[in-house]
Design a protein around this motif. Structure first.
Motif, PDB file in Angstrom:
ATOM      1  N   THR A  27     -19.529  -1.686  58.062  1.00 25.51           N
ATOM      2  CA  THR A  27     -18.184  -1.671  57.495  1.00 25.51           C
ATOM      3  C   THR A  27     -17.859  -3.017  56.872  1.00 25.51           C
ATOM      4  OG1 THR A  27     -17.439  -0.045  59.117  1.00 25.51           O
ATOM      5  CG2 THR A  27     -15.732  -1.289  57.977  1.00 25.51           C
ATOM      6  N   ASP A  28     -17.310  -2.976  55.658  1.00 24.63           N
ATOM      7  CA  ASP A  28     -16.922  -4.213  54.984  1.00 24.63           C
ATOM      8  C   ASP A  28     -15.610  -3.959  54.246  1.00 24.63           C
ATOM      9  OD1 ASP A  28     -16.962  -6.793  54.143  1.00 24.63           O
ATOM     10  OD2 ASP A  28     -18.844  -6.659  53.039  1.00 24.63           O
ATOM     11  N   LEU A  29     -14.945  -5.043  53.869  1.00 28.74           N
ATOM     12  CA  LEU A  29     -13.687  -4.926  53.135  1.00 28.74           C
ATOM     13  C   LEU A  29     -13.975  -4.702  51.661  1.00 28.74           C
ATOM     14  CD1 LEU A  29     -11.584  -7.758  54.821  1.00 28.74           C
ATOM     15  CD2 LEU A  29     -11.448  -5.303  55.242  1.00 28.74           C
ATOM     16  N   ILE A  30     -13.446  -3.633  51.102  1.00 33.09           N
ATOM     17  CA  ILE A  30     -13.636  -3.276  49.703  1.00 33.09           C
ATOM     18  C   ILE A  30     -12.275  -3.259  49.004  1.00 33.09           C
ATOM     19  CG2 ILE A  30     -14.424  -1.487  48.100  1.00 33.09           C
ATOM     20  CD1 ILE A  30     -16.665  -2.881  49.582  1.00 33.09           C
ATOM     21  N   THR A  31     -12.223  -3.922  47.854  1.00 37.34           N
ATOM     22  CA  THR A  31     -10.980  -3.973  47.081  1.00 37.34           C
ATOM     23  C   THR A  31     -11.028  -2.986  45.925  1.00 37.34           C
ATOM     24  OG1 THR A  31     -10.646  -6.305  47.638  1.00 37.34           O
ATOM     25  CG2 THR A  31      -9.436  -5.443  45.739  1.00 37.34           C
ATOM     26  N   GLN A  32     -10.043  -2.121  45.868  1.00 41.53           N
ATOM     27  CA  GLN A  32      -9.886  -1.180  44.768  1.00 41.53           C
ATOM     28  C   GLN A  32      -8.476  -1.339  44.226  1.00 41.53           C
ATOM     29  OE1 GLN A  32     -10.917   2.684  46.360  1.00 41.53           O
ATOM     30  NE2 GLN A  32     -13.080   2.390  45.921  1.00 41.53           N
ATOM     31  N   GLY A  33      -8.395  -1.859  42.993  1.00 44.46           N
ATOM     32  CA  GLY A  33      -7.080  -2.168  42.439  1.00 44.46           C
ATOM     33  C   GLY A  33      -6.447  -3.311  43.198  1.00 44.46           C
ATOM     34  N   SER A  34      -5.282  -3.077  43.742  1.00 46.27           N
ATOM     35  CA  SER A  34      -4.579  -4.111  44.503  1.00 46.27           C
ATOM     36  C   SER A  34      -4.700  -3.906  46.012  1.00 46.27           C
ATOM     37  CB  SER A  34      -3.095  -4.126  44.117  1.00 46.27           C
ATOM     38  OG  SER A  34      -2.495  -2.859  44.385  1.00 46.27           O
ATOM     39  N   THR A  35      -5.522  -2.920  46.428  1.00 47.93           N
ATOM     40  CA  THR A  35      -5.638  -2.583  47.845  1.00 47.93           C
ATOM     41  C   THR A  35      -7.007  -2.975  48.381  1.00 47.93           C
ATOM     42  OG1 THR A  35      -4.170  -0.674  47.522  1.00 47.93           O
ATOM     43  CG2 THR A  35      -5.462  -0.734  49.542  1.00 47.93           C
ATOM     44  N   THR A  36      -7.017  -3.642  49.526  1.00 46.90           N
ATOM     45  CA  THR A  36      -8.246  -4.009  50.215  1.00 46.90           C
ATOM     46  C   THR A  36      -8.272  -3.335  51.575  1.00 46.90           C
ATOM     47  OG1 THR A  36      -8.352  -6.154  49.094  1.00 46.90           O
ATOM     48  CG2 THR A  36      -9.639  -5.909  51.108  1.00 46.90           C
ATOM     49  N   LEU A  37      -9.312  -2.527  51.796  1.00 45.31           N
ATOM     50  CA  LEU A  37      -9.411  -1.763  53.033  1.00 45.31           C
ATOM     51  C   LEU A  37     -10.845  -1.808  53.562  1.00 45.31           C
ATOM     52  CD1 LEU A  37      -7.401   1.450  52.039  1.00 45.31           C
ATOM     53  CD2 LEU A  37      -6.647  -0.343  53.610  1.00 45.31           C
ATOM     54  N   PRO A  38     -11.023  -1.661  54.893  1.00 43.76           N
ATOM     55  CA  PRO A  38     -12.378  -1.534  55.430  1.00 43.76           C
ATOM     56  C   PRO A  38     -12.993  -0.212  55.001  1.00 43.76           C
ATOM     57  CG  PRO A  38     -10.740  -1.185  57.147  1.00 43.76           C
ATOM     58  CD  PRO A  38      -9.991  -1.651  55.943  1.00 43.76           C
ATOM     59  N   TYR A  39     -14.278  -0.253  54.634  1.00 39.97           N
ATOM     60  CA  TYR A  39     -14.923   0.947  54.113  1.00 39.97           C
ATOM     61  C   TYR A  39     -16.360   1.003  54.620  1.00 39.97           C
ATOM     62  CZ  TYR A  39     -15.934   4.666  50.762  1.00 39.97           C
ATOM     63  OH  TYR A  39     -16.260   5.879  50.187  1.00 39.97           O
ATOM     64  N   PRO A  40     -16.825   2.191  55.062  1.00 39.65           N
ATOM     65  CA  PRO A  40     -18.216   2.299  55.524  1.00 39.65           C
ATOM     66  C   PRO A  40     -19.193   2.238  54.354  1.00 39.65           C
ATOM     67  CG  PRO A  40     -17.159   4.458  55.551  1.00 39.65           C
ATOM     68  CD  PRO A  40     -16.090   3.464  55.202  1.00 39.65           C
ATOM     69  N   LEU A  41     -20.226   1.400  54.490  1.00 41.69           N
ATOM     70  CA  LEU A  41     -21.196   1.177  53.416  1.00 41.69           C
ATOM     71  C   LEU A  41     -22.606   1.388  53.934  1.00 41.69           C
ATOM     72  CD1 LEU A  41     -19.689  -2.184  52.127  1.00 41.69           C
ATOM     73  CD2 LEU A  41     -19.330   0.064  51.107  1.00 41.69           C
ATOM     74  N   THR A  42     -23.514   1.673  53.016  1.00 40.68           N
ATOM     75  CA  THR A  42     -24.940   1.735  53.329  1.00 40.68           C
ATOM     76  C   THR A  42     -25.630   0.616  52.574  1.00 40.68           C
ATOM     77  OG1 THR A  42     -24.910   4.129  53.654  1.00 40.68           O
ATOM     78  CG2 THR A  42     -27.047   3.100  53.220  1.00 40.68           C
ATOM     79  N   GLY A  43     -26.324  -0.238  53.290  1.00 38.46           N
ATOM     80  CA  GLY A  43     -26.971  -1.362  52.637  1.00 38.46           C
ATOM     81  C   GLY A  43     -27.925  -2.058  53.573  1.00 38.46           C
ATOM     82  N   ILE A  44     -28.162  -3.327  53.312  1.00 37.62           N
ATOM     83  CA  ILE A  44     -29.144  -4.104  54.064  1.00 37.62           C
ATOM     84  C   ILE A  44     -28.481  -5.343  54.643  1.00 37.62           C
ATOM     85  CG2 ILE A  44     -31.307  -5.401  53.907  1.00 37.62           C
ATOM     86  CD1 ILE A  44     -32.175  -3.547  51.704  1.00 37.62           C
ATOM     87  N   LEU A  45     -28.696  -5.559  55.919  1.00 39.33           N
ATOM     88  CA  LEU A  45     -28.236  -6.766  56.596  1.00 39.33           C
ATOM     89  C   LEU A  45     -29.455  -7.562  57.044  1.00 39.33           C
ATOM     90  CD1 LEU A  45     -25.341  -5.314  58.803  1.00 39.33           C
ATOM     91  CD2 LEU A  45     -25.194  -6.322  56.514  1.00 39.33           C
ATOM     92  N   SER A  46     -29.333  -8.873  57.028  1.00 38.52           N
ATOM     93  CA  SER A  46     -30.445  -9.733  57.425  1.00 38.52           C
ATOM     94  C   SER A  46     -30.186 -10.339  58.795  1.00 38.52           C
ATOM     95  CB  SER A  46     -30.686 -10.832  56.388  1.00 38.52           C
ATOM     96  OG  SER A  46     -29.489 -11.507  56.063  1.00 38.52           O
ATOM     97  N   ASN A  47     -31.258 -10.698  59.462  1.00 43.05           N
ATOM     98  CA  ASN A  47     -31.203 -11.245  60.811  1.00 43.05           C
ATOM     99  C   ASN A  47     -30.774 -12.713  60.774  1.00 43.05           C
ATOM    100  OD1 ASN A  47     -31.499 -11.522  63.554  1.00 43.05           O
ATOM    101  ND2 ASN A  47     -33.689 -11.065  63.597  1.00 43.05           N
ATOM    102  N   LYS A  48     -30.346 -13.210  61.907  1.00 45.26           N
ATOM    103  CA  LYS A  48     -30.072 -14.634  62.027  1.00 45.26           C
ATOM    104  C   LYS A  48     -31.369 -15.402  61.829  1.00 45.26           C
ATOM    105  CE  LYS A  48     -26.172 -14.222  65.248  1.00 45.26           C
ATOM    106  NZ  LYS A  48     -25.676 -14.557  66.613  1.00 45.26           N
ATOM    107  N   GLY A  49     -31.289 -16.495  61.072  1.00 42.56           N
ATOM    108  CA  GLY A  49     -32.478 -17.270  60.770  1.00 42.56           C
ATOM    109  C   GLY A  49     -33.156 -16.869  59.484  1.00 42.56           C
ATOM    110  N   VAL A  50     -32.683 -15.782  58.859  1.00 39.94           N
ATOM    111  CA  VAL A  50     -33.206 -15.324  57.570  1.00 39.94           C
ATOM    112  C   VAL A  50     -32.233 -15.739  56.478  1.00 39.94           C
ATOM    113  CG1 VAL A  50     -33.819 -13.305  56.180  1.00 39.94           C
ATOM    114  CG2 VAL A  50     -34.407 -13.372  58.596  1.00 39.94           C
ATOM    115  N   THR A  51     -32.736 -16.292  55.384  1.00 38.39           N
ATOM    116  CA  THR A  51     -31.885 -16.652  54.258  1.00 38.39           C
ATOM    117  C   THR A  51     -32.321 -15.878  53.021  1.00 38.39           C
ATOM    118  OG1 THR A  51     -33.294 -18.567  53.768  1.00 38.39           O
ATOM    119  CG2 THR A  51     -31.347 -18.955  55.133  1.00 38.39           C
ATOM    120  N   VAL A  52     -31.355 -15.637  52.140  1.00 36.16           N
ATOM    121  CA  VAL A  52     -31.599 -14.799  50.960  1.00 36.16           C
ATOM    122  C   VAL A  52     -31.020 -15.477  49.730  1.00 36.16           C
ATOM    123  CG1 VAL A  52     -31.144 -12.571  49.862  1.00 36.16           C
ATOM    124  CG2 VAL A  52     -31.535 -12.689  52.338  1.00 36.16           C
TER     125      VAL A  52
END
Length: 279
Positions: free
Chosen positions: A93-118
């Motif tokens: 879940t991340d905050l997504i802004t649509q127009g003037s509204t920012t709400l938490p939204y479920p997303l599908t993506g990639i997260l990296s581990n601690k100690g990993v840089t991108v």
């Protein structure tokens, strides 16, 4: 899906909804001690079938999360140890802004581990950009890859083919990650390409603006660069990164074992690699 509401005393209650099984659960974090001992109450919305869950995070060492199966009412040790993975394909879940509204939204993506840089390289396709040429800045944020490599206008997903990610893994190795297609979170299918960008002879590029001498050497190595040097590091034949200090455009290698190393010199124009020999 989840949402947050408030008790009359101001404390937070989380409402979980499983759309596949069509059930709601209410979660109340009653107590958290020393960031380790958790006391959580889980029940139906009408307070029936209530479970008072008490567990210690220390029971799950080297894990980022502790998992709980709400239906079967049991803790689940399902995460690999921190040292054994670099990135994970997941829903978050991340905050997504649509127009003037920012709400938490479920997303599908990639997260990296601690100690990993991108480092997220924009504007060039995968076959046109290499670690030696990128000027992207490395980030330790867990969502540095995230989900914006794809987009959809309420239809099929399209890939942003000019987003290329350079991933520095926990063991110090570098990889180039790019995406080819994404079917959708319901199907859970992502097609991607990974290429090792670990330092090798093929990664060494000629650069007329940087010179490294003497080579071979048994004491110090001098670096002459037209551009300002941002960082210098060494890699041995096993791929281990050796931190060195740059002093008056020289590095001290007198304490290193004899052998072949690869020196990386990073400037604003990118990174330059060259083999050096310690006598």
């Amino acid at each position: 899906y989840n949402m947050t509401t408030k008790n009359v005393d101001g404390s937070s209650v989380f409402i979980l909804y499983n759309k596949n099984a069509n059930w709601y659960k209410k979660v109340f974090i009653k107590q958290l001690g020393y960031d380790s001992m958790w006391n959580v109450i889980i029940s139906n919305v009408d307070n029936t079938d209530s479970t008072n869950l008490i567990f210690s995070k220390t029971t799950y060492p080297n894990r980022l999360f502790v998992y709980y199966d709400v239906v079967n009412k049991q803790l689940v040790d399902r995460e690999p140890t921190n040292a054994s993975w670099d990135v994970v394909w997941t829903r978050y879940t991340d905050l997504i802004t649509q127009g003037s509204t920012t709400l938490p939204y479920p997303l599908t993506g990639i997260l990296s581990n601690k100690g990993v840089t991108v480092a997220k390289n924009k504007g060039a396709k995968c076959d046109k950009v290499w670690l030696t040429k990128t000027t992207a800045t490395y980030s330790a944020n867990t969502d540095a890859i995230g989900q914006d490599w794809k987009y959809s206008n309420m239809g099929p997903f399209f890939i942003v083919d000019t987003f290329v990610y350079f991933v520095k893994a926990k063991d110090g190795s570098d990889y180039k990650l790019s995406f080819n297609s994404f079917v959708g979170s319901s199907a859970g299918k992502t097609v991607f390409s990974v290429k090792s960008e670990s330092l090798s002879t093929s990664a060494i590029k000629e650069n007329n603006t940087i010179s490294i001498y003497p080579n071979p050497s048994n004491t110090t190595v001098n670096i002459s660069s037209v551009e300002k040097i941002e960082a210098v590091s060494l890699t041995d034949v096993k791929g281990a990164i050796i931190t060195v200090e740059l002093s008056n455009n020289s590095i001290d290698i007198s304490n290193l074992a004899s052998g072949i190393y690869v020196i990386q010199v990073r400037t604003a124009e990118g990174s330059f690699f060259q083999k050096i020999i310690k006598e």
